[in-house]
Design a protein around this motif. Structure first.
Motif, PDB file in Angstrom:
ATOM      1  N   ASP A 130     -10.765  -7.740  -2.373  1.00 51.67           N
ATOM      2  CA  ASP A 130     -11.221  -8.566  -3.492  1.00 51.67           C
ATOM      3  C   ASP A 130     -12.018  -7.743  -4.502  1.00 51.67           C
ATOM      4  N   LEU A 131     -12.666  -6.670  -4.004  1.00 51.38           N
ATOM      5  CA  LEU A 131     -13.425  -5.792  -4.909  1.00 51.38           C
ATOM      6  C   LEU A 131     -12.510  -4.751  -5.561  1.00 51.38           C
ATOM      7  N   GLY A 132     -11.208  -4.811  -5.237  1.00 54.19           N
ATOM      8  CA  GLY A 132     -10.270  -3.863  -5.848  1.00 54.19           C
ATOM      9  C   GLY A 132     -10.186  -2.533  -5.122  1.00 54.19           C
ATOM     10  N   ILE A 133     -10.504  -2.527  -3.815  1.00 54.73           N
ATOM     11  CA  ILE A 133     -10.414  -1.282  -3.041  1.00 54.73           C
ATOM     12  C   ILE A 133      -9.250  -1.389  -2.058  1.00 54.73           C
ATOM     13  N   GLY A 134      -8.357  -0.403  -2.091  1.00 49.12           N
ATOM     14  CA  GLY A 134      -7.222  -0.386  -1.172  1.00 49.12           C
ATOM     15  C   GLY A 134      -7.208   0.918  -0.393  1.00 49.12           C
ATOM     16  N   ARG A 155       5.168   5.058   0.162  1.00 55.67           N
ATOM     17  CA  ARG A 155       5.194   4.404  -1.153  1.00 55.67           C
ATOM     18  C   ARG A 155       5.032   2.897  -1.004  1.00 55.67           C
ATOM     19  N   VAL A 156       5.559   2.352   0.097  1.00 57.72           N
ATOM     20  CA  VAL A 156       5.399   0.914   0.351  1.00 57.72           C
ATOM     21  C   VAL A 156       3.909   0.606   0.539  1.00 57.72           C
ATOM     22  N   GLU A 157       3.201   1.481   1.261  1.00 57.01           N
ATOM     23  CA  GLU A 157       1.753   1.284   1.449  1.00 57.01           C
ATOM     24  C   GLU A 157       1.026   1.345   0.100  1.00 57.01           C
ATOM     25  N   ILE A 158       1.486   2.242  -0.780  1.00 58.21           N
ATOM     26  CA  ILE A 158       0.854   2.354  -2.105  1.00 58.21           C
ATOM     27  C   ILE A 158       1.124   1.070  -2.901  1.00 58.21           C
ATOM     28  N   LEU A 159       2.376   0.577  -2.828  1.00 57.16           N
ATOM     29  CA  LEU A 159       2.716  -0.665  -3.540  1.00 57.16           C
ATOM     30  C   LEU A 159       1.922  -1.848  -3.011  1.00 57.16           C
ATOM     31  N   LYS A 160       1.664  -1.828  -1.705  1.00 54.48           N
ATOM     32  CA  LYS A 160       0.889  -2.919  -1.104  1.00 54.48           C
ATOM     33  C   LYS A 160      -0.484  -3.006  -1.786  1.00 54.48           C
ATOM     34  N   MET A 161      -1.081  -1.820  -2.051  1.00 57.60           N
ATOM     35  CA  MET A 161      -2.389  -1.814  -2.724  1.00 57.60           C
ATOM     36  C   MET A 161      -2.256  -2.289  -4.174  1.00 57.60           C
ATOM     37  N   LEU A 162      -1.205  -1.804  -4.869  1.00 50.46           N
ATOM     38  CA  LEU A 162      -1.037  -2.159  -6.284  1.00 50.46           C
ATOM     39  C   LEU A 162      -0.744  -3.653  -6.441  1.00 50.46           C
TER      40      LEU A 162
END
Length: 512
Positions: free
Chosen positions: A78-82, A148-155
């Motif tokens: 919620d604070l924008g940290i992935g 890349r899927v993990e990166i997309l999960k954050m985005l």
């Protein structure tokens, strides 16, 4: 100065160890900030506090200038940290889209709205150059794609601060280049990145600033443009480190290990190693290079006797050992530094001294008529520990579990080399170790070669293979792609071979 994340004077204790002792890390908006340290220095603990997996015992965290308390990962999101963890957290029989929206599903009435999610994922993927297919299943995509899927999960969750924990451990050199491109495009779009690593080359290539911690304490934060690899290594280990292992030219001797047309089944009942042949001579190090899961494990297990071969032969000094039990192979002069030190290398609840005699406990002087000779065992342990610089709180009587990763690894290397083997099989001998311990283990491997022993080195670290090997055998999808002399090749060529491109073919031939 505008910081997006400030971790000020963070302290975290676990029973008997202070993991983070008054550490401060400040992340600027739009920068790639590396967090560097040896194993056990406290890097992952510090980031796990920022991601809400642990609570700090002291210190404060500010996000965009506001003091916050991050009680769990949902608060961090919620604070924008992935965070992209070292071991990806994906459901293998789900599609990429299903993995990305897991826990954040949008519904149309009572049904999960997969289509509009897939559209959004396509847009994000295009914007950041990630090239993922939203409908592919995780079990069918490469490790680089899973990342890349993990990166997309954050985005997808609108993360502004992205934490990468040792992101390149499982990638080929070409995938590392791709990842760096992606990180640069993330920063260009206004994201901020914290990169946990102990690979200096990568920090020099991509980071803006670097914070170094050693044994839970802050050593300092430097601008990467104004520093060198050697300086960073010294900050990290506390002394100067040499990166190149000194090797004299040697003429290899007779064949010690001969692998002929070996085929081995993997755990899924299909051929993990296909018709593989390789010779290792005395006085040489032969490196096996490949991306994880391409048949290395099946090769090593068949040679050491942990798995049976379906066809083909393994010869040690001219004797066919394909069907021999493990102990017979050990007695013939084979030693094995296994890939997973916890699963295969040590009995974690035994003392160090008992771990050091696992292969010889039934021989004199360690036992006689079935009774162990404790004095001889202890003398032996003290000798190996001093010779291989194994540090442990209670010396030879320490329980193996209590040693740091580097010291556990040195104990295994010491045990195996102490038997004076003719053939040393070293699998990932420095996995997860810091530059100081790596330098030490490399020296010991070259020493074996210089004594005229045969060394088979299996490693996912291409730098390690290029640095140590005399010849390199490249494996892809269970097959031998080719064997090259280290002096006549480079990282790029071996990297392409690891991706399955045979020497002399071009990448275009491979793609068609």
């Amino acid at each position: 100065m505008e910081y997006i994340v400030e971790m000020l004077n963070i302290r975290k204790e676990f029973p008997g160890v202070i993991a983070c002792d008054d550490i401060t890390l400040q992340l600027k908006k739009g920068e790639i900030h590396a967090l560097l340290g040896e194993n056990g220095a406290g890097k992952s603990t510090l980031m796990s506090i920022l991601f809400g997996l642990y609570q700090p015992d002291g210190g404060i965290i500010r996000i965009r200038g506001r003091e916050v308390s991050i009680s769990n990962p949902n608060v961090a999101n919620d604070l924008g940290i992935g965070m992209v963890h070292q071991h990806f957290k994906l459901v293998h029989n789900f599609t990429i889209t299903e993995n990305i929206i897991l826990g954040r599903e949008t519904k149309k009435g009572i049904v999960v709205d997969i289509r509009s999610a897939a559209e959004r994922i396509k847009d994000l993927s295009g914007k950041y150059g990630l090239n993922v297919d939203p409908d592919a299943k995780i079990e069918n995509v490469s490790v680089g794609m899973q990342q890349r899927v993990e990166i997309l999960k954050m985005l997808y969750r609108n993360a502004e601060v992205l934490i990468f924990d040792e992101p390149t451990a499982v990638l080929t050199p070409q995938e590392v280049q791709e990842l760096m491109k992606i990180m640069r495009s993330l920063v260009a779009e206004g994201k901020s990145i914290i990169l946990i690593t102990h690979k200096l080359k990568e920090i020099m290539a991509i980071a803006d600033r670097c914070t170094v911690i050693r044994r839970g304490r802050l050593v300092g934060t430097v601008d990467v443009a104004g520093t060198t690899e050697a300086k960073l290594a010294e900050m990290m280990v506390g002394r100067q480190v040499s990166f190149k292992t000194e090797k004299k030219k040697r003429q290899p001797g007779d064949v010690v290990l001969k692998i002929e047309n070996l085929s081995v089944q993997n755990n899924r009942g299909i051929m993990g190693l296909k018709n593989f042949s390789l010779d290792v001579h005395s006085g040489e190090i032969v490196g096996v290079a490949g991306i994880e899961g391409n048949g290395q494990a099946e090769l090593v297990e068949a040679v050491t006797g942990l798995r049976k071969a379906e066809s083909g032969r393994v010869l040690l000094k001219g004797t066919d050992i394909t069907g021999l039990p493990i102990r017979a192979r050990v007695n013939m002069g084979m030693a094995h530094i296994p890939e997973d030190r916890h699963k295969y290398g040590l009995i974690l609840d035994y003392t160090v001294e008992d771990n050091l005699i696992l292969k010889v406990y039934y021989q004199e002087p360690y036992s006689k008529k079935g009774l162990l000779n404790r004095e001889a065992i202890q003398r032996h342990a003290e000798k190996v520990m001093s010779e291989f610089d194994v540090r442990a709180g209670q010396g030879a009587l320490s329980v193996a579990r209590s040693l740091s990763g580097g010291n556990q690894q040195k104990a295994i290397v010491g045990r195996e080399i102490d038997h004076n083997p003719e053939l040393l099989i070293a699998v990932q001998p420095t996995r997860g170790l810091d530059v100081g311990a790596i330098e030490y283990i490399h020296k010991r491997l070259v020493e074996q070669r210089d004594k005229g022993k045969a060394v088979l080195l299996v490693s996912l670290e291409l730098d390690e293979i290029l640095n140590l090997s005399d010849r390199i055998a490249v494996i892809n999808n269970g097959e031998l792609i080719g064997i090259v002399n280290t002096a006549e090749t480079d990282e790029n060529e071996v990297g392409l071979m690891m991706a399955g491109v045979k020497r002399g073919d071009s990448l275009e031939d491979k793609i068609q």
